[in-house]
Design a protein around this motif. Structure first.
Motif, PDB file in Angstrom:
ATOM      1  N   LYS A  60      -3.945 -23.144  38.325  1.00 44.92           N
ATOM      2  CA  LYS A  60      -5.250 -23.612  39.184  1.00 44.92           C
ATOM      3  C   LYS A  60      -5.821 -24.410  38.004  1.00 44.92           C
ATOM      4  CE  LYS A  60      -9.389 -21.898  40.789  1.00 44.92           C
ATOM      5  NZ  LYS A  60     -10.414 -20.448  41.140  1.00 44.92           N
ATOM      6  N   GLU A 105      -9.539 -26.044  37.548  1.00 45.99           N
ATOM      7  CA  GLU A 105     -11.235 -25.763  38.188  1.00 45.99           C
ATOM      8  C   GLU A 105     -11.876 -27.181  38.521  1.00 45.99           C
ATOM      9  OE1 GLU A 105     -12.841 -22.827  38.244  1.00 45.99           O
ATOM     10  OE2 GLU A 105     -10.921 -21.847  37.685  1.00 45.99           O
ATOM     11  N   ALA A 120     -12.678 -30.298  36.284  1.00 46.96           N
ATOM     12  CA  ALA A 120     -12.124 -30.227  35.064  1.00 46.96           C
ATOM     13  C   ALA A 120     -12.087 -31.592  34.110  1.00 46.96           C
ATOM     14  CB  ALA A 120     -10.715 -29.678  35.315  1.00 46.96           C
ATOM     15  N   ASP A 132      -9.266 -28.967  44.202  1.00 52.71           N
ATOM     16  CA  ASP A 132     -10.661 -29.356  44.483  1.00 52.71           C
ATOM     17  C   ASP A 132     -10.855 -30.983  44.315  1.00 52.71           C
ATOM     18  OD1 ASP A 132     -13.882 -29.956  43.954  1.00 52.71           O
ATOM     19  OD2 ASP A 132     -13.645 -28.128  45.015  1.00 52.71           O
TER      20      ASP A 132
END
Length: 81
Positions: free
Chosen positions: A16, A18, A21, A41
């Motif tokens: 993953k 974030e 980042a 994302d």
């Protein structure tokens, strides 16, 4: 505040990333060693990075990355040599 980061290598063990980042970095090279990419994302990387950086991916995974959100926003995707 922008960071001075220009290159990032993402190990195969990452599962993953974030949001935001690497957003404040104008990265020119992203090396992803992830063989089974996952959706990220859209704010993980900046629009500058998506437009200007080369994404390097493991052999045989270019088409997979090109079909995964938002890895598919990179304008240049090449296999790691």
């Amino acid at each position: 505040m922008e960071t001075g980061l220009v290159s990032v290598t993402i190990p195969s063990s990452v599962t993953k990333i974030e949001a935001f980042a690497f957003y404040k970095s104008n990265i020119s090279e992203v090396i992803s060693k992830i063989t089974k990419p996952f959706k990220i994302d859209p704010t993980v990387f900046s629009s500058y990075t998506f437009k200007n950086a080369t994404l390097y991916v493991p052999s045989g995974t270019v088409n997979i990355y090109k079909n995964i959100e938002f890895w598919n926003q990179f304008s240049s995707v090449e296999e790691i040599r």
